[in-house]
Design a protein around this motif. Structure first.
Motif, PDB file in Angstrom:
ATOM      1  N   ASP A   1       0.821  -1.217   0.000  1.00 42.75           N
ATOM      2  CA  ASP A   1       0.000   0.000   0.000  1.00 42.75           C
ATOM      3  C   ASP A   1       0.854   1.267   0.000  1.00 42.75           C
ATOM      4  N   LEU A   2       2.105   1.181   0.435  1.00 45.75           N
ATOM      5  CA  LEU A   2       2.962   2.362   0.500  1.00 45.75           C
ATOM      6  C   LEU A   2       3.587   2.719  -0.839  1.00 45.75           C
ATOM      7  N   ILE A   3       3.698   1.754  -1.737  1.00 45.97           N
ATOM      8  CA  ILE A   3       4.364   2.027  -3.017  1.00 45.97           C
ATOM      9  C   ILE A   3       3.371   2.344  -4.133  1.00 45.97           C
ATOM     10  N   LYS A   4       2.081   2.295  -3.828  1.00 48.00           N
ATOM     11  CA  LYS A   4       1.087   2.587  -4.860  1.00 48.00           C
ATOM     12  C   LYS A   4       1.094   4.078  -5.183  1.00 48.00           C
ATOM     13  N   ASP A   5       1.281   4.401  -6.440  1.00 52.75           N
ATOM     14  CA  ASP A   5       1.291   5.790  -6.902  1.00 52.75           C
ATOM     15  C   ASP A   5       0.431   5.911  -8.150  1.00 52.75           C
ATOM     16  N   ASP A   6      -0.273   7.026  -8.289  1.00 53.61           N
ATOM     17  CA  ASP A   6      -0.987   7.282  -9.538  1.00 53.61           C
ATOM     18  C   ASP A   6      -0.202   8.232 -10.435  1.00 53.61           C
ATOM     19  N   LYS A   7       0.940   8.691  -9.920  1.00 53.56           N
ATOM     20  CA  LYS A   7       1.830   9.559 -10.704  1.00 53.56           C
ATOM     21  C   LYS A   7       3.218   9.473 -10.104  1.00 53.56           C
ATOM     22  N   LEU A   8       4.227   9.847 -10.871  1.00 45.58           N
ATOM     23  CA  LEU A   8       5.589   9.896 -10.370  1.00 45.58           C
ATOM     24  C   LEU A   8       5.818  11.232  -9.671  1.00 45.58           C
ATOM     25  N   GLN A   9       6.629  11.210  -8.639  1.00 47.33           N
ATOM     26  CA  GLN A   9       6.994  12.428  -7.919  1.00 47.33           C
ATOM     27  C   GLN A   9       8.515  12.497  -7.799  1.00 47.33           C
ATOM     28  N   PHE A  10       9.049  13.712  -7.902  1.00 47.51           N
ATOM     29  CA  PHE A  10      10.495  13.911  -7.858  1.00 47.51           C
ATOM     30  C   PHE A  10      10.836  15.097  -6.968  1.00 47.51           C
ATOM     31  N   ILE A  11      12.073  15.101  -6.473  1.00 47.89           N
ATOM     32  CA  ILE A  11      12.645  16.259  -5.796  1.00 47.89           C
ATOM     33  C   ILE A  11      13.765  16.780  -6.682  1.00 47.89           C
ATOM     34  N   ALA A  12      13.737  18.069  -6.987  1.00 50.97           N
ATOM     35  CA  ALA A  12      14.746  18.657  -7.866  1.00 50.97           C
ATOM     36  C   ALA A  12      15.960  19.119  -7.072  1.00 50.97           C
ATOM     37  N   HIS A  13      17.091  19.153  -7.761  1.00 56.09           N
ATOM     38  CA  HIS A  13      18.312  19.683  -7.178  1.00 56.09           C
ATOM     39  C   HIS A  13      18.274  21.205  -7.135  1.00 56.09           C
ATOM     40  N   SER A  14      17.563  21.796  -8.080  1.00 57.08           N
ATOM     41  CA  SER A  14      17.603  23.243  -8.283  1.00 57.08           C
ATOM     42  C   SER A  14      16.208  23.852  -8.235  1.00 57.08           C
ATOM     43  N   GLU A  15      16.171  25.152  -8.011  1.00 54.84           N
ATOM     44  CA  GLU A  15      14.926  25.903  -8.094  1.00 54.84           C
ATOM     45  C   GLU A  15      14.640  26.343  -9.526  1.00 54.84           C
ATOM     46  N   ASP A  16      15.694  26.383 -10.352  1.00 51.37           N
ATOM     47  CA  ASP A  16      15.627  26.932 -11.705  1.00 51.37           C
ATOM     48  C   ASP A  16      14.998  25.930 -12.672  1.00 51.37           C
ATOM     49  N   PRO A  17      13.880  26.265 -13.319  1.00 52.48           N
ATOM     50  CA  PRO A  17      13.235  25.338 -14.261  1.00 52.48           C
ATOM     51  C   PRO A  17      14.161  24.874 -15.376  1.00 52.48           C
ATOM     52  N   GLU A  18      15.027  25.762 -15.865  1.00 53.80           N
ATOM     53  CA  GLU A  18      15.933  25.374 -16.943  1.00 53.80           C
ATOM     54  C   GLU A  18      16.961  24.359 -16.464  1.00 53.80           C
ATOM     55  N   LYS A  19      17.476  24.549 -15.241  1.00 49.45           N
ATOM     56  CA  LYS A  19      18.446  23.588 -14.703  1.00 49.45           C
ATOM     57  C   LYS A  19      17.788  22.257 -14.378  1.00 49.45           C
ATOM     58  N   ILE A  20      16.521  22.299 -14.032  1.00 59.25           N
ATOM     59  CA  ILE A  20      15.796  21.049 -13.775  1.00 59.25           C
ATOM     60  C   ILE A  20      15.599  20.273 -15.077  1.00 59.25           C
ATOM     61  N   GLY A  21      15.431  20.998 -16.182  1.00 61.52           N
ATOM     62  CA  GLY A  21      15.187  20.338 -17.463  1.00 61.52           C
ATOM     63  C   GLY A  21      13.752  19.869 -17.596  1.00 61.52           C
ATOM     64  N   LEU A  22      12.810  20.747 -17.302  1.00 61.39           N
ATOM     65  CA  LEU A  22      11.401  20.369 -17.263  1.00 61.39           C
ATOM     66  C   LEU A  22      10.895  19.811 -18.588  1.00 61.39           C
ATOM     67  N   ILE A  23      11.328  20.412 -19.698  1.00 67.00           N
ATOM     68  CA  ILE A  23      10.849  19.954 -21.007  1.00 67.00           C
ATOM     69  C   ILE A  23      11.293  18.524 -21.274  1.00 67.00           C
ATOM     70  N   GLU A  24      12.549  18.240 -20.975  1.00 62.26           N
ATOM     71  CA  GLU A  24      13.082  16.891 -21.195  1.00 62.26           C
ATOM     72  C   GLU A  24      12.361  15.874 -20.321  1.00 62.26           C
ATOM     73  N   ILE A  25      12.109  16.226 -19.062  1.00 60.99           N
ATOM     74  CA  ILE A  25      11.425  15.310 -18.157  1.00 60.99           C
ATOM     75  C   ILE A  25       9.973  15.116 -18.588  1.00 60.99           C
ATOM     76  N   ALA A  26       9.339  16.183 -19.066  1.00 60.92           N
ATOM     77  CA  ALA A  26       7.963  16.067 -19.559  1.00 60.92           C
ATOM     78  C   ALA A  26       7.895  15.115 -20.745  1.00 60.92           C
ATOM     79  N   GLU A  27       8.896  15.189 -21.634  1.00 65.33           N
ATOM     80  CA  GLU A  27       8.929  14.267 -22.779  1.00 65.33           C
ATOM     81  C   GLU A  27       9.050  12.824 -22.313  1.00 65.33           C
ATOM     82  N   ALA A  28       9.867  12.596 -21.286  1.00 65.46           N
ATOM     83  CA  ALA A  28      10.018  11.237 -20.754  1.00 65.46           C
ATOM     84  C   ALA A  28       8.722  10.733 -20.146  1.00 65.46           C
ATOM     85  N   CYS A  29       8.001  11.621 -19.486  1.00 63.59           N
ATOM     86  CA  CYS A  29       6.732  11.234 -18.856  1.00 63.59           C
ATOM     87  C   CYS A  29       5.625  11.020 -19.875  1.00 63.59           C
ATOM     88  N   GLY A  30       5.804  11.586 -21.067  1.00 63.51           N
ATOM     89  CA  GLY A  30       4.763  11.498 -22.083  1.00 63.51           C
ATOM     90  C   GLY A  30       4.529  10.113 -22.601  1.00 63.51           C
TER      91      GLY A  30
END
Length: 318
Positions: free
Chosen positions: A161-190
């Motif tokens: 019951d603890l590992i059930k997820d309906d979505k993936l969740q992450f903790i970023a290293h940075s506050e900066d969206p560009e350094k996080i690479g949001l577009i690349e991660i969104a493509e992977a999630c697609g």
């Protein structure tokens, strides 16, 4: 911790389960590296071709089902160096993949038979993509799925019951969206879906496919606003852990996750968001205390033992 973590049962891995983790951890450094090398190459081959008595280094590729050759020049110290480099990288990777493939597949099948291949195939695809692209150096897996990464090191089985997820969740290293690479991660999630969208809601980046949230990315500030700042800031600087698990479709998947002590602290600070975080925090805390080699220090204990009513835990803003 509010509520005793004695309520959480720790189930030891069986000898067979431990054996499969140990086997894949033995094979993975070479096998996993070979997969990354081959993914980065453009395929094809390379070899010496003699024309009118002169040897030329030739690069072979496939185009529209036909073999194409391109000369890289006469045999010389320079072209021999190119050939040596190709042999020590791409060809070596092919040899390793070919030599290890059956052993890896058998280990994964046994892992499934012994009940430790529990990573959902849809999540496995995204996490594998992030590993191949090195995007997992910018975000660490969080949520219930991350608990799978601690099973081998703690030799305990996470409750279903603890590992059930309906979505993936992450903790970023940075506050900066560009350094996080949001577009690349969104493509992977697609995963081949229609266009993905990224929005910012209450300090959390949400990756959406139409009306469905498929992933969330928490910035460090999210936890600094909810936890004792000094202790949490120090915790978030700790190196991330890389560990292996097995997917339901019998593949080894490398996960990048926070240190389990950091996970326990972050989960504790999220208990007012969703009831499941109470049990995840309790499980992670007890797992660290009883089964993890590195224990909580004084500051970390103060965080996970503090009640939610404590004003420090309700703090918002800097």
């Amino acid at each position: 911790m509010e509520g005793s973590d004695d309520d959480i049962d720790l189930v030891p891995l069986s000898g067979s389960q431990v054996e499969q983790f140990a086997r894949i951890e033995q094979l993975w450094p070479e096998f996993g590296h070979s997969l990354q090398v081959l993914a980065a190459s453009d395929g094809g081959g390379m070899g010496w071709r003699t024309v009118d008595g002169v040897e030329y280094l030739t690069r072979y590729t496939q185009e529209n089902g036909k073999k194409k050759g391109r000369s890289l020049g006469r045999r010389s110290p320079e072209t021999e160096a190119i050939m040596d480099e190709f042999d020590s990288t791409v060809l070596k990777a092919r040899r390793i993949r070919r030599g290890y493939r059956e052993d890896v597949l058998l280990t994964c099948k046994l892992a499934k038979a012994y009940g430790i291949a529990r990573l959902h195939g849809r999540f496995a695809h995204t996490l594998d993509w992030l590993w191949y692209s090195d995007a997992n150096k910018r975000v660490a897996l969080f949520g219930g799925t991350a608990l799978l990464a601690y099973e081998s090191g703690s030799k305990t089985l996470t409750p279903v019951d603890l590992i059930k997820d309906d979505k993936l969740q992450f903790i970023a290293h940075s506050e900066d969206p560009e350094k996080i690479g949001l577009i690349e991660i969104a493509e992977a999630c697609g995963s081949g879906r229609e266009e993905m969208f990224v929005t910012l809601e209450d300090g959390v980046f949400e990756i959406r496919a139409e009306d469905q949230v498929v992933a969330e990315i928490y910035r460090p500030s999210y936890f600094l606003e909810r936890c004792p700042r000094e202790a949490m800031s120090e915790a978030l600087e700790k190196p991330w852990l890389r560990a292996l698990t097995f997917s339901r479709d019998t593949r080894p998947i490398e996960l990048c996750v926070p240190d389990p002590r950091v996970y326990a602290m972050a989960a504790h600070c999220m208990r007012d968001d969703d009831g499941i975080w109470e049990r995840r925090a309790q499980f992670a805390a007890r797992m660290v205390r009883e089964c993890w080699p590195d224990k909580f220090d004084r500051r970390q204990k103060a965080v996970i033992d503090s009640p939610m009513e404590d004003d420090r835990m309700r703090l918002r803003g800097p």
